[in-house]
Design an enzyme around this catalytic site. Structure first.
Site, PDB file in Angstrom:
ATOM      1  N   LYS A 180       0.720  -1.226  -0.080  1.00  7.25           N
ATOM      2  CA  LYS A 180       0.162  -0.064  -0.123  1.00  7.25           C
ATOM      3  C   LYS A 180       0.886   1.482  -0.031  1.00  7.25           C
ATOM      4  O   LYS A 180       0.474   2.559  -0.291  1.00  7.25           O
ATOM      5  CB  LYS A 180      -0.939   0.103   1.342  1.00  7.25           C
ATOM      6  CG  LYS A 180      -1.638  -1.187   1.469  1.00  7.25           C
ATOM      7  CD  LYS A 180      -2.361  -1.017   2.898  1.00  7.25           C
ATOM      8  CE  LYS A 180      -2.485  -2.759   3.412  1.00  7.25           C
ATOM      9  NZ  LYS A 180      -3.109  -2.444   4.784  1.00  7.25           N
ATOM     10  N   GLY A 181       2.076   1.047   0.422  1.00  2.00           N
ATOM     11  CA  GLY A 181       3.152   2.135   0.623  1.00  2.00           C
ATOM     12  C   GLY A 181       3.177   3.284  -0.753  1.00  2.00           C
ATOM     13  O   GLY A 181       3.202   4.352  -0.407  1.00  2.00           O
ATOM     14  N   GLU A 213       7.418   2.297  -6.494  1.00  2.00           N
ATOM     15  CA  GLU A 213       7.520   1.988  -5.287  1.00  2.00           C
ATOM     16  C   GLU A 213       7.678   3.153  -4.421  1.00  2.00           C
ATOM     17  O   GLU A 213       8.123   4.091  -4.818  1.00  2.00           O
ATOM     18  CB  GLU A 213       8.571   0.678  -4.942  1.00  2.00           C
ATOM     19  CG  GLU A 213       8.175  -0.586  -4.869  1.00  2.00           C
ATOM     20  CD  GLU A 213       7.572  -0.650  -3.331  1.00  2.00           C
ATOM     21  OE1 GLU A 213       7.017   0.141  -2.961  1.00  2.00           O
ATOM     22  OE2 GLU A 213       8.097  -1.897  -2.869  1.00  2.00           O
ATOM     23  N   ASP A 214       7.326   2.855  -3.102  1.00  2.00           N
ATOM     24  CA  ASP A 214       7.327   4.107  -2.436  1.00  2.00           C
ATOM     25  C   ASP A 214       8.844   4.200  -1.710  1.00  2.00           C
ATOM     26  O   ASP A 214       9.712   5.224  -1.793  1.00  2.00           O
ATOM     27  CB  ASP A 214       6.832   3.718  -0.891  1.00  2.00           C
ATOM     28  CG  ASP A 214       6.809   2.352  -0.282  1.00  2.00           C
ATOM     29  OD1 ASP A 214       7.463   1.445  -0.786  1.00  2.00           O
ATOM     30  OD2 ASP A 214       6.051   2.164   0.822  1.00  2.00           O
ATOM     31  N   ASP A 243      14.813  -0.285   0.228  1.00  2.00           N
ATOM     32  CA  ASP A 243      15.369  -0.526   1.394  1.00  2.00           C
ATOM     33  C   ASP A 243      16.313  -1.635   1.329  1.00  2.00           C
ATOM     34  O   ASP A 243      17.350  -1.272   0.573  1.00  2.00           O
ATOM     35  CB  ASP A 243      14.330  -0.887   2.363  1.00  2.00           C
ATOM     36  CG  ASP A 243      14.818  -0.690   3.852  1.00  2.00           C
ATOM     37  OD1 ASP A 243      15.449   0.216   4.243  1.00  2.00           O
ATOM     38  OD2 ASP A 243      14.423  -1.607   4.699  1.00  2.00           O
ATOM     39  N   LYS A 296      17.016   4.065   0.044  1.00  2.00           N
ATOM     40  CA  LYS A 296      18.017   4.107   1.511  1.00  2.00           C
ATOM     41  C   LYS A 296      18.966   3.067   0.954  1.00  2.00           C
ATOM     42  O   LYS A 296      19.090   1.893   1.308  1.00  2.00           O
ATOM     43  CB  LYS A 296      17.295   3.341   2.504  1.00  2.00           C
ATOM     44  CG  LYS A 296      16.472   4.269   3.454  1.00  2.00           C
ATOM     45  CD  LYS A 296      16.137   3.460   4.545  1.00  2.00           C
ATOM     46  CE  LYS A 296      14.813   4.019   5.426  1.00  2.00           C
ATOM     47  NZ  LYS A 296      13.990   3.057   6.175  1.00  2.00           N
ATOM     48  N   PHE A 322      13.806   5.236  10.235  1.00  2.00           N
ATOM     49  CA  PHE A 322      12.451   4.883   9.810  1.00  2.00           C
ATOM     50  C   PHE A 322      11.599   5.848   9.593  1.00  2.00           C
ATOM     51  O   PHE A 322      11.406   6.836  10.310  1.00  2.00           O
ATOM     52  CB  PHE A 322      11.721   3.985  10.952  1.00  2.00           C
ATOM     53  CG  PHE A 322      10.880   3.017  10.398  1.00  2.00           C
ATOM     54  CD1 PHE A 322      11.177   2.058   9.623  1.00  2.00           C
ATOM     55  CD2 PHE A 322       9.370   3.534  10.511  1.00  2.00           C
ATOM     56  CE1 PHE A 322      10.231   1.142   9.288  1.00  2.00           C
ATOM     57  CE2 PHE A 322       8.529   2.910  10.122  1.00  2.00           C
ATOM     58  CZ  PHE A 322       8.806   1.435   9.221  1.00  2.00           C
ATOM     59  N   ASP A 380       4.053   3.655   6.318  1.00  2.00           N
ATOM     60  CA  ASP A 380       3.635   3.430   7.724  1.00  2.00           C
ATOM     61  C   ASP A 380       4.448   2.804   8.538  1.00  2.00           C
ATOM     62  O   ASP A 380       5.543   2.339   8.141  1.00  2.00           O
ATOM     63  CB  ASP A 380       2.503   2.428   7.398  1.00  2.00           C
ATOM     64  CG  ASP A 380       3.004   0.868   6.994  1.00  2.00           C
ATOM     65  OD1 ASP A 380       3.853   0.955   6.280  1.00  2.00           O
ATOM     66  OD2 ASP A 380       2.809   0.146   7.838  1.00  2.00           O
ATOM     67  N   ARG A 427       0.217   6.864   7.174  1.00  2.00           N
ATOM     68  CA  ARG A 427       0.343   6.887   5.767  1.00  2.00           C
ATOM     69  C   ARG A 427      -0.392   8.121   5.239  1.00  2.00           C
ATOM     70  O   ARG A 427       0.059   8.527   4.195  1.00  2.00           O
ATOM     71  CB  ARG A 427      -0.538   5.664   5.187  1.00  2.00           C
ATOM     72  CG  ARG A 427       0.003   4.164   5.246  1.00  2.00           C
ATOM     73  CD  ARG A 427      -0.555   3.177   4.410  1.00  2.00           C
ATOM     74  NE  ARG A 427      -0.305   1.932   4.659  1.00  2.00           N
ATOM     75  CZ  ARG A 427       0.481   1.210   4.596  1.00  2.00           C
ATOM     76  NH1 ARG A 427       1.616   1.764   3.916  1.00  2.00           N
ATOM     77  NH2 ARG A 427       0.558   0.025   4.966  1.00  2.00           N
TER      78      ARG A 427
HETATM   79  P1  IMP Z   1      12.662  -3.928   1.302  1.00  2.00           P
HETATM   80  O1  IMP Z   1      12.491  -5.277   0.752  1.00  2.00           O
HETATM   81  O2  IMP Z   1      13.533  -4.088   2.533  1.00  2.00           O
HETATM   82  O3  IMP Z   1      13.224  -3.162   0.167  1.00  2.00           O
HETATM   83  O4  IMP Z   1      11.435  -3.332   1.776  1.00  2.00           O
HETATM   84  C1  IMP Z   1      10.687  -2.361   0.943  1.00  2.00           C
HETATM   85  C2  IMP Z   1       9.199  -1.954   1.677  1.00  2.00           C
HETATM   86  O5  IMP Z   1       9.701  -1.933   3.110  1.00  2.00           O
HETATM   87  C3  IMP Z   1       8.824  -0.724   1.440  1.00  2.00           C
HETATM   88  O6  IMP Z   1       8.038  -1.002   0.103  1.00  2.00           O
HETATM   89  C4  IMP Z   1       8.164  -0.102   2.654  1.00  2.00           C
HETATM   90  O7  IMP Z   1       6.768  -0.865   2.771  1.00  2.00           O
HETATM   91  C5  IMP Z   1       8.769  -0.985   3.774  1.00  2.00           C
HETATM   92  N1  IMP Z   1       9.844  -0.073   4.243  1.00  2.00           N
HETATM   93  C6  IMP Z   1      11.189   0.156   4.181  1.00  2.00           C
HETATM   94  N2  IMP Z   1      11.594   1.099   4.842  1.00  2.00           N
HETATM   95  C7  IMP Z   1      10.754   1.696   5.470  1.00  2.00           C
HETATM   96  C8  IMP Z   1      10.360   3.072   6.109  1.00  2.00           C
HETATM   97  O8  IMP Z   1      11.482   3.888   6.479  1.00  2.00           O
HETATM   98  N3  IMP Z   1       9.156   3.223   6.643  1.00  2.00           N
HETATM   99  C9  IMP Z   1       8.447   2.477   6.271  1.00  2.00           C
HETATM  100  N4  IMP Z   1       8.303   1.681   5.525  1.00  2.00           N
HETATM  101  C10 IMP Z   1       9.686   1.111   5.043  1.00  2.00           C
HETATM  102 MG    MG Z   2       5.001  -0.906   4.658  1.00  2.00          MG
END
Ligand code: IMP
Ligand code: MG
Length: 179
Positions: free
Chosen positions: A42-43, A98-99, A102, A130, A151, A158, A164
């Site tokens: 949903k991000g 994507e939001d 990470d 990030k 974070f 969220d 959100r």
């Molecule tokens: P990844 O698989 O670790 O790259 O995670 C990506 C997902 O983790 C994103 O689509 C977000 O939903 C969530 N996420 C990563 N970092 C943050 C943050 O700082 N705040 C909120 N959600 C995050």
């Molecule tokens: Mg999330």
């Protein structure tokens, strides 16, 4: 809600500027192509809603939902498809929206899955990146802003499904998640 924000990282005005820049670039790059925007719920929903209106070429949109985070702040590495796309990808120039990028674990899984469905092309657009947190090598073709390892909440992001609806991107106070 705003009491839980340590610092505003990107204001509404800064976000609008970022989104308009990316939208203009995408409009230029995808002119004459068969653009399908894929939003990962949903991000990315707030970013997607603004970005699609900043794109002035014909495009289609579709949504998928995966879960990897549960309600915590650390990625589990387990990606589950909660809602799949409606549109078959053959013939489309897919742009995944994507939001935040990470660890990259969620995105690398999604990109691999969608690539296996034979789109004409597939690229990635992430509002936030990030890079310090990367565990698998994933790079976005469009990045709104590079952000520190904190974070973040708001503009779709969220913590435990909350925040959100904040109109800016802020840093969550560590005491809120016991950090
Ligand atoms: P990844 O698989 O670790 O790259 O995670 C990506 C997902 O983790 C994103 O689509 C977000 O939903 C969530 N996420 C990563 N970092 C943050 C943050 O700082 N705040 C909120 N959600 C995050
Ligand atoms: Mg999330």
């Amino acid at each position: 809600m705003r009491n839980d924000v340590k610092e505003i990282l990107l204001s509404e005005e800064q976000l609008a500027e970022i989104v308009h820049k990316i939208g203009a670039q995408i409009s230029e790059d995808y002119r004459g192509k068969n653009l399908l925007l894929v939003s990962v719920l949903k991000g990315s929903v707030v970013f997607m809603a603004d970005l699609m209106r900043a794109i002035d070429i014909p495009c289609r949109v579709d949504f998928m939902s995966v879960s990897s985070y549960g309600s915590g702040v650390k990625t589990s590495g387990v990606v589950k498809i909660v809602k799949d796309l409606d549109i078959p990808l053959a013939g489309y120039d897919v742009l995944v929206v994507e939001d935040i990028l990470d660890s990259g674990m969620t995105l690398s899984y999604i990109l691999e899955l969608l690539r296996s469905r034979g789109p004409r092309s597939i690229r990635l657009c992430a509002l936030l990146d990030k890079p310090e947190r990367r565990k698998v090598p994933v790079q976005a073709d469009y990045v709104g802003a590079t952000v520190p390892d904190e974070f973040l909440i708001g503009y779709g992001l969220d913590y435990d499904e909350k925040y959100r609806n904040l109109p800016f991107v802020g840093i969550l106070k560590p005491e809120v998640y016991g950090g």
